[in-house]
Design a protein around this motif. Sequence first.
Motif, mmCIF file in Angstrom:
data_model
loop_
_atom_site.group_PDB
_atom_site.id
_atom_site.type_symbol
_atom_site.label_atom_id
_atom_site.label_comp_id
_atom_site.label_asym_id
_atom_site.label_seq_id
_atom_site.Cartn_x
_atom_site.Cartn_y
_atom_site.Cartn_z
ATOM 1 N N ASN A 305 -8.357 0.246 -1.710
ATOM 2 C CA ASN A 305 -8.587 0.044 -0.275
ATOM 3 C C ASN A 305 -7.557 -0.932 0.260
ATOM 4 O O ASN A 305 -6.801 -1.556 -0.501
ATOM 5 C CB ASN A 305 -10.015 -0.443 0.003
ATOM 6 C CG ASN A 305 -10.306 -1.784 -0.626
ATOM 7 O OD1 ASN A 305 -9.729 -2.803 -0.263
ATOM 8 N ND2 ASN A 305 -11.209 -1.793 -1.604
ATOM 9 N N ALA A 306 -7.520 -1.068 1.576
ATOM 10 C CA ALA A 306 -6.483 -1.863 2.223
ATOM 11 C C ALA A 306 -6.562 -3.344 1.878
ATOM 12 O O ALA A 306 -5.591 -4.082 2.068
ATOM 13 C CB ALA A 306 -6.568 -1.679 3.736
ATOM 14 N N LEU A 307 -7.702 -3.810 1.373
ATOM 15 C CA LEU A 307 -7.861 -5.223 1.043
ATOM 16 C C LEU A 307 -7.468 -5.536 -0.394
ATOM 17 O O LEU A 307 -7.518 -6.692 -0.818
ATOM 18 C CB LEU A 307 -9.321 -5.652 1.280
ATOM 19 C CG LEU A 307 -9.838 -5.509 2.710
ATOM 20 C CD1 LEU A 307 -11.292 -5.927 2.792
ATOM 21 C CD2 LEU A 307 -8.994 -6.327 3.674
ATOM 22 N N TRP A 308 -7.116 -4.517 -1.154
ATOM 23 C CA TRP A 308 -6.751 -4.734 -2.555
ATOM 24 C C TRP A 308 -5.577 -5.693 -2.677
ATOM 25 O O TRP A 308 -4.595 -5.614 -1.927
ATOM 26 C CB TRP A 308 -6.365 -3.403 -3.192
ATOM 27 C CG TRP A 308 -7.417 -2.864 -4.106
ATOM 28 C CD1 TRP A 308 -8.742 -3.139 -4.053
ATOM 29 C CD2 TRP A 308 -7.238 -1.940 -5.184
ATOM 30 N NE1 TRP A 308 -9.409 -2.433 -5.031
ATOM 31 C CE2 TRP A 308 -8.503 -1.693 -5.738
ATOM 32 C CE3 TRP A 308 -6.137 -1.297 -5.712
ATOM 33 C CZ2 TRP A 308 -8.702 -0.845 -6.816
ATOM 34 C CZ3 TRP A 308 -6.326 -0.430 -6.781
ATOM 35 C CH2 TRP A 308 -7.595 -0.215 -7.331
ATOM 36 N N ARG A 310 -3.356 -8.051 -6.039
ATOM 37 C CA ARG A 310 -3.115 -8.070 -7.470
ATOM 38 C C ARG A 310 -4.357 -8.503 -8.231
ATOM 39 O O ARG A 310 -4.610 -8.082 -9.362
ATOM 40 C CB ARG A 310 -1.939 -9.005 -7.743
ATOM 41 C CG ARG A 310 -1.620 -9.228 -9.199
ATOM 42 C CD ARG A 310 -2.104 -10.592 -9.635
ATOM 43 N NE ARG A 310 -1.154 -11.176 -10.565
ATOM 44 C CZ ARG A 310 -1.255 -12.412 -11.028
ATOM 45 N NH1 ARG A 310 -2.229 -13.190 -10.616
ATOM 46 N NH2 ARG A 310 -0.384 -12.876 -11.880
ATOM 47 N N ARG A 311 -5.215 -9.316 -7.611
ATOM 48 C CA ARG A 311 -6.449 -9.783 -8.247
ATOM 49 C C ARG A 311 -7.376 -8.623 -8.582
ATOM 50 O O ARG A 311 -8.042 -8.622 -9.618
ATOM 51 C CB ARG A 311 -7.154 -10.775 -7.321
ATOM 52 C CG ARG A 311 -8.462 -11.330 -7.857
ATOM 53 C CD ARG A 311 -9.054 -12.311 -6.852
ATOM 54 N NE ARG A 311 -10.338 -12.827 -7.316
ATOM 55 C CZ ARG A 311 -11.514 -12.229 -7.127
ATOM 56 N NH1 ARG A 311 -11.554 -11.065 -6.499
ATOM 57 N NH2 ARG A 311 -12.626 -12.758 -7.572
ATOM 58 N N ASP A 312 -7.445 -7.601 -7.705
ATOM 59 C CA ASP A 312 -8.328 -6.464 -7.949
ATOM 60 C C ASP A 312 -7.785 -5.558 -9.049
ATOM 61 O O ASP A 312 -8.540 -5.080 -9.898
ATOM 62 C CB ASP A 312 -8.500 -5.640 -6.662
ATOM 63 C CG ASP A 312 -9.136 -6.449 -5.549
ATOM 64 O OD1 ASP A 312 -10.363 -6.624 -5.585
ATOM 65 O OD2 ASP A 312 -8.399 -6.918 -4.663
ATOM 66 N N LEU A 313 -6.478 -5.321 -9.038
ATOM 67 C CA LEU A 313 -5.894 -4.368 -9.971
ATOM 68 C C LEU A 313 -5.610 -4.999 -11.336
ATOM 69 O O LEU A 313 -5.973 -4.444 -12.375
ATOM 70 C CB LEU A 313 -4.609 -3.792 -9.391
ATOM 71 C CG LEU A 313 -3.964 -2.674 -10.204
ATOM 72 C CD1 LEU A 313 -4.851 -1.443 -10.214
ATOM 73 C CD2 LEU A 313 -2.590 -2.327 -9.639
ATOM 74 N N ILE A 314 -4.975 -6.163 -11.339
ATOM 75 C CA ILE A 314 -4.581 -6.811 -12.588
ATOM 76 C C ILE A 314 -5.531 -7.958 -12.937
ATOM 77 O O ILE A 314 -6.066 -8.039 -14.036
ATOM 78 C CB ILE A 314 -3.138 -7.350 -12.494
ATOM 79 C CG1 ILE A 314 -2.182 -6.241 -12.041
ATOM 80 C CG2 ILE A 314 -2.713 -7.951 -13.830
ATOM 81 C CD1 ILE A 314 -2.116 -5.044 -12.967
ATOM 82 N N ILE A 359 0.745 -1.261 -1.535
ATOM 83 C CA ILE A 359 1.382 -1.223 -2.854
ATOM 84 C C ILE A 359 2.112 -2.529 -3.157
ATOM 85 O O ILE A 359 2.022 -3.065 -4.268
ATOM 86 C CB ILE A 359 2.353 -0.025 -2.948
ATOM 87 C CG1 ILE A 359 1.595 1.290 -2.699
ATOM 88 C CG2 ILE A 359 3.026 0.002 -4.314
ATOM 89 C CD1 ILE A 359 0.445 1.548 -3.638
ATOM 90 N N ASP A 360 2.855 -3.066 -2.184
ATOM 91 C CA ASP A 360 3.611 -4.302 -2.403
ATOM 92 C C ASP A 360 2.682 -5.465 -2.756
ATOM 93 O O ASP A 360 3.040 -6.342 -3.543
ATOM 94 C CB ASP A 360 4.417 -4.661 -1.158
ATOM 95 C CG ASP A 360 5.533 -3.661 -0.892
ATOM 96 O OD1 ASP A 360 5.946 -2.990 -1.858
ATOM 97 O OD2 ASP A 360 5.971 -3.536 0.258
#
Length: 550
Positions: A305-308, A310-314, A359-360
Amino acid sequence: MDASLIYSILGEPGYLIWGDSKGSVKISVRGNGSEPVGYPFSALFKRYFLSYLKNDGSRIDMVPSLNKIMISLLYVPSDEKNKRRFIGAGIITDINIDSIRNFRYWKEESGSNEKYWILRFRMKVIWLSRSVRNSIRESIPEIREWLRKGGNLQDQVPSILRNAVGEEIEGVQASQSNNCYNDSKYINGVKDFIMSKIESGEVEETYKFYKQITNELEDLSQGIITEEVNNANPQCKSVEKALEEAKDLISNNLYLQNPRILDFMFASLRIGNILLVGPPGVGKTEIATTIADSLCSNGEKATANALWTRRDLIGGETLREGSISWKPGVILRAYVKASRIPDNALFPVVLEELNRADIDKAFGDFFTMFSSADASKWRIPSSLMEEIRSFPPDPQLSQLLKVIENEKNTGKSPLSKLRVIATMNLKDLRNLYQIGDAITRRFSVFYLDCPKGDSDVEVVMKANGFNFTQETVNDLKEVISRVRKGLGSKFCLSTSTVSKVISQMSIMQKETHKIEKQEIIELIKIHAGTIDNGVMKRIDKMLEVSSETH
């Protein structure tokens, strides 16, 4: 009620979902055809509209006007005959009619005793009786065990209310249905009861209970359940066996314009990550989920989602119980699990709607981890390792550090056994983030196109065991082909829409009558998955042409 309370501590903390299966809409002949008349669950919706939306007595505007609130009462049977006692109360926040997506924790019946929870309403819990709170605490070991097995409805949902004792409300007797009351005796009785719970501190206790219990069970809802469960090996099959199983399931249950695409997809998955691209409803999610579930029973899954960040993914720093800690994200949770699977297995990570994330902002370390086309060279960046080591280790972080240390000593990274299966939607691109080559180079990209003509109708009917008269099948194919040809590339009439239409036709055929061609087109409009007026007008135009030539 057990399942809904579990949702209130693991799904959306402090929010409980309830539902109803008894609604009906009459069909009345008006003008040139049949038209739905009446509203399902009308009493509940009427109260909702009158409570929360601005109205002048004759018209209701879609403008919030919080002049009233709707209170929902939860009850359990008591030992006394025909007596029910109240165990909780909540403020209804929203109501939803949904005939497609099931509520995860409720079993919906099929066959002669059909019951589908079409209506669901959500409430913010403001009071739970002390006996319920105590009963939930006593049931934590059962909830953990149930989740360890996958949290499936096939396994009995933990009975967390078995020791709950309800309370009486003066002048109020619960009815065994979702009734709406505006009787002044009921209203005043409930108002006095809630006020007494506020004054006695039980409402505050309820809020504190949810805060404490969700902190204790945070790892359950995030996918890393407990230290005991984390030490268990994920249930994964060998790559060959898993992909053979996935191919069989997908081939028999899903329409693909080019079935050979599965062979290319599985070959790519053996060496790296895959990205499934296409319009909504063409099977991206079903393929991704089927592959993931075939590989391992407890893979990681997340929707961007738009609020993601690096904390959410990694992963990244987080505040937990008053102190700063480092919390693994989706990829590093999978990394820990992948360290425990056999060398001949792969661990799946499903990332849905990739281009809904910035993405960035979210994928910087992802690029570094998956920088090579050779999976054996995938590594966690040394800077990230040092960052993780700088935080005080809690049980969850200690496990991650242990795997990182083992990677350092052996030179073998569990990342090489990870496979990211991502999906990307090509609709509404104006509302989504742009995806550049930096990320698509980390994937083998597969485009799933919109079906043409009536090519998917037979596949959907066969996969679901639906049977219609040949005349109805011919009408269905003719209408779908006509609509797809008329819409062209402007809009995708997906296999998902066809499946929903056929499912509803099956219900209508059992309950009422032969399905008319005009009804098929109306069902297509209902399930097209769009509110684009231009698309609706084009379908209406086709309906006029169809009526003239029929």
